[in-house]
Scaffold this motif. Sequence first.
Motif, PDB file in Angstrom:
ATOM      1  N   PRO A 151       0.852  -1.193   0.000  1.00  0.00           N
ATOM      2  CA  PRO A 151       0.000   0.000   0.000  1.00  0.00           C
ATOM      3  C   PRO A 151       0.887   1.242   0.000  1.00  0.00           C
ATOM      4  CG  PRO A 151      -0.806  -1.597   1.586  1.00  0.00           C
ATOM      5  CD  PRO A 151       0.530  -2.112   1.109  1.00  0.00           C
ATOM      6  N   LEU A 152       0.383   2.354  -0.544  1.00  0.00           N
ATOM      7  CA  LEU A 152       1.211   3.535  -0.795  1.00  0.00           C
ATOM      8  C   LEU A 152       1.953   4.026   0.446  1.00  0.00           C
ATOM      9  CD1 LEU A 152       2.233   5.705  -2.701  1.00  0.00           C
ATOM     10  CD2 LEU A 152       0.155   7.024  -2.241  1.00  0.00           C
ATOM     11  N   LYS A 153       1.268   4.187   1.567  1.00  0.00           N
ATOM     12  CA  LYS A 153       1.932   4.731   2.753  1.00  0.00           C
ATOM     13  C   LYS A 153       3.007   3.788   3.280  1.00  0.00           C
ATOM     14  CE  LYS A 153      -0.201   8.643   2.998  1.00  0.00           C
ATOM     15  NZ  LYS A 153       0.510   9.867   2.569  1.00  0.00           N
ATOM     16  N   GLU A 154       2.754   2.496   3.223  1.00  0.00           N
ATOM     17  CA  GLU A 154       3.781   1.538   3.634  1.00  0.00           C
ATOM     18  C   GLU A 154       5.002   1.669   2.726  1.00  0.00           C
ATOM     19  OE1 GLU A 154       2.528  -2.507   4.059  1.00  0.00           O
ATOM     20  OE2 GLU A 154       0.645  -1.956   5.031  1.00  0.00           O
ATOM     21  N   PHE A 155       4.746   1.800   1.431  1.00  0.00           N
ATOM     22  CA  PHE A 155       5.853   1.938   0.489  1.00  0.00           C
ATOM     23  C   PHE A 155       6.652   3.202   0.769  1.00  0.00           C
ATOM     24  CE2 PHE A 155       7.804   3.551  -3.354  1.00  0.00           C
ATOM     25  CZ  PHE A 155       8.485   2.443  -3.824  1.00  0.00           C
ATOM     26  N   GLU A 156       5.958   4.316   1.050  1.00  0.00           N
ATOM     27  CA  GLU A 156       6.650   5.574   1.304  1.00  0.00           C
ATOM     28  C   GLU A 156       7.513   5.495   2.564  1.00  0.00           C
ATOM     29  OE1 GLU A 156       3.642   8.590   1.335  1.00  0.00           O
ATOM     30  OE2 GLU A 156       3.686   8.829  -0.835  1.00  0.00           O
ATOM     31  N   VAL A 157       6.994   4.834   3.601  1.00  0.00           N
ATOM     32  CA  VAL A 157       7.793   4.657   4.818  1.00  0.00           C
ATOM     33  C   VAL A 157       9.036   3.834   4.518  1.00  0.00           C
ATOM     34  CG1 VAL A 157       7.849   3.566   7.098  1.00  0.00           C
ATOM     35  CG2 VAL A 157       5.843   4.889   6.415  1.00  0.00           C
ATOM     36  N   PHE A 158       8.857   2.724   3.810  1.00  0.00           N
ATOM     37  CA  PHE A 158       9.993   1.840   3.518  1.00  0.00           C
ATOM     38  C   PHE A 158      11.003   2.531   2.605  1.00  0.00           C
ATOM     39  CE2 PHE A 158      12.108  -1.655   1.230  1.00  0.00           C
ATOM     40  CZ  PHE A 158      12.701  -2.271   2.322  1.00  0.00           C
ATOM     41  N   ALA A 159      10.525   3.259   1.579  1.00  0.00           N
ATOM     42  CA  ALA A 159      11.435   3.958   0.667  1.00  0.00           C
ATOM     43  C   ALA A 159      12.232   5.021   1.405  1.00  0.00           C
ATOM     44  CB  ALA A 159      10.651   4.581  -0.488  1.00  0.00           C
ATOM     45  N   LEU A 160      11.603   5.686   2.358  1.00  0.00           N
ATOM     46  CA  LEU A 160      12.316   6.690   3.144  1.00  0.00           C
ATOM     47  C   LEU A 160      13.430   6.043   3.955  1.00  0.00           C
ATOM     48  CD1 LEU A 160      12.571   9.610   4.191  1.00  0.00           C
ATOM     49  CD2 LEU A 160      10.874   9.038   5.940  1.00  0.00           C
ATOM     50  N   LEU A 161      13.138   4.950   4.645  1.00  0.00           N
ATOM     51  CA  LEU A 161      14.157   4.255   5.427  1.00  0.00           C
ATOM     52  C   LEU A 161      15.260   3.702   4.525  1.00  0.00           C
ATOM     53  CD1 LEU A 161      11.883   2.260   7.926  1.00  0.00           C
ATOM     54  CD2 LEU A 161      13.136   4.378   8.372  1.00  0.00           C
ATOM     55  N   ALA A 162      14.866   3.206   3.340  1.00  0.00           N
ATOM     56  CA  ALA A 162      15.837   2.626   2.409  1.00  0.00           C
ATOM     57  C   ALA A 162      16.730   3.677   1.763  1.00  0.00           C
ATOM     58  CB  ALA A 162      15.100   1.835   1.325  1.00  0.00           C
ATOM     59  N   SER A 163      16.299   4.943   1.804  1.00  0.00           N
ATOM     60  CA  SER A 163      17.100   6.001   1.177  1.00  0.00           C
ATOM     61  C   SER A 163      18.408   6.224   1.927  1.00  0.00           C
ATOM     62  CB  SER A 163      16.304   7.307   1.115  1.00  0.00           C
ATOM     63  OG  SER A 163      16.093   7.848   2.411  1.00  0.00           O
ATOM     64  N   ARG A 164      18.426   5.879   3.228  1.00  0.00           N
ATOM     65  CA  ARG A 164      19.640   6.039   4.032  1.00  0.00           C
ATOM     66  C   ARG A 164      19.765   4.850   4.986  1.00  0.00           C
ATOM     67  NH1 ARG A 164      18.344  12.074   5.763  1.00  0.00           N
ATOM     68  NH2 ARG A 164      16.563  11.826   4.399  1.00  0.00           N
ATOM     69  N   PRO A 165      20.233   3.717   4.465  1.00  0.00           N
ATOM     70  CA  PRO A 165      20.355   2.509   5.293  1.00  0.00           C
ATOM     71  C   PRO A 165      21.235   2.768   6.509  1.00  0.00           C
ATOM     72  CG  PRO A 165      20.730   2.014   2.968  1.00  0.00           C
ATOM     73  CD  PRO A 165      20.694   3.497   3.088  1.00  0.00           C
ATOM     74  N   ASN A 166      20.845   2.158   7.621  1.00  0.00           N
ATOM     75  CA  ASN A 166      21.584   2.237   8.886  1.00  0.00           C
ATOM     76  C   ASN A 166      21.537   3.617   9.546  1.00  0.00           C
ATOM     77  OD1 ASN A 166      22.519  -0.540   8.839  1.00  0.00           O
ATOM     78  ND2 ASN A 166      23.887   0.102   7.190  1.00  0.00           N
ATOM     79  N   GLN A 167      20.780   4.553   8.972  1.00  0.00           N
ATOM     80  CA  GLN A 167      20.599   5.848   9.621  1.00  0.00           C
ATOM     81  C   GLN A 167      19.283   5.837  10.389  1.00  0.00           C
ATOM     82  OE1 GLN A 167      21.113   9.607   7.435  1.00  0.00           O
ATOM     83  NE2 GLN A 167      19.149  10.277   8.298  1.00  0.00           N
ATOM     84  N   VAL A 168      19.297   6.376  11.589  1.00  0.00           N
ATOM     85  CA  VAL A 168      18.087   6.419  12.407  1.00  0.00           C
ATOM     86  C   VAL A 168      17.205   7.594  11.977  1.00  0.00           C
ATOM     87  CG1 VAL A 168      17.161   6.636  14.738  1.00  0.00           C
ATOM     88  CG2 VAL A 168      19.299   5.377  14.355  1.00  0.00           C
ATOM     89  N   PHE A 169      15.936   7.308  11.721  1.00  0.00           N
ATOM     90  CA  PHE A 169      14.941   8.341  11.430  1.00  0.00           C
ATOM     91  C   PHE A 169      14.055   8.500  12.662  1.00  0.00           C
ATOM     92  CE2 PHE A 169      16.184   7.124   7.222  1.00  0.00           C
ATOM     93  CZ  PHE A 169      16.009   8.250   6.430  1.00  0.00           C
TER      94      PHE A 169
END
Length: 225
Positions: A151-169
């Motif tokens: 679903p779109l919001k799940e994808f957006e959350v995952f893409a955001l986290l994946a944009s900077r692996p190992n960085q804490v958001f």
Amino acid sequence: MSKILIVDDDKNILDLVRIHLTQAGYQVLKAENAIQALSILETEIPDLVVVDVMMPGMNGYELTKRIREKLNLPVLLLTAKGELEDKEKGFIAGSDDYMVKPFAPKELLFRIAAILRRYDKPRDAILRVGTVTVNRKSFEVSSGQSTLLMPLKEFEVFALLASRPNQVFERAEIMEKVWGFDYEGDEQTLNTHIKRIRERLVKIATDVEIVTIRGIGYKLEVHNQ
């Protein structure tokens, strides 16, 4: 430099907004109607579109809907109408914000900056994290021969986290960038989405994991295999 497309059949408004945006350091594209705007969007991908509601032919609501469906770009609507029903139409069409004419150019700049902060997400179409590939055009997450359609919001959350692996958001940062600064829900919404993403992710990859940083937020951790 962020690129902004302005769509308005009033040339005076076009010039006014162009001048203030240019002075603020933005690159500006102009269109006098929806058809011109759609033509520009075939070759240019701006960071945000400012759209007038009352235009001849295709109105701003319909143009916003098309922009959101085809390109998922942020949209700020400009209109002479200030009734709640009109604002509701704009948000239903997919706009991110709504300003009533006449408006103060300084406030327009504030609102544009706020929207762009929310959309400060990975601009690359393809992100690769461990064995996982995130395709921001098709909204697919894949690993090997397996593909997830989230679903779109799940994808957006995952893409955001994946944009900077190992960085804490931080939780607040994720909520603002995915749901918007004026979202009135609670943090349980984010918890639920993270839980669902984890359940999906574990089915296709074992080297990538969303880790909870207690009291702070989340990070996407990559394990060497």
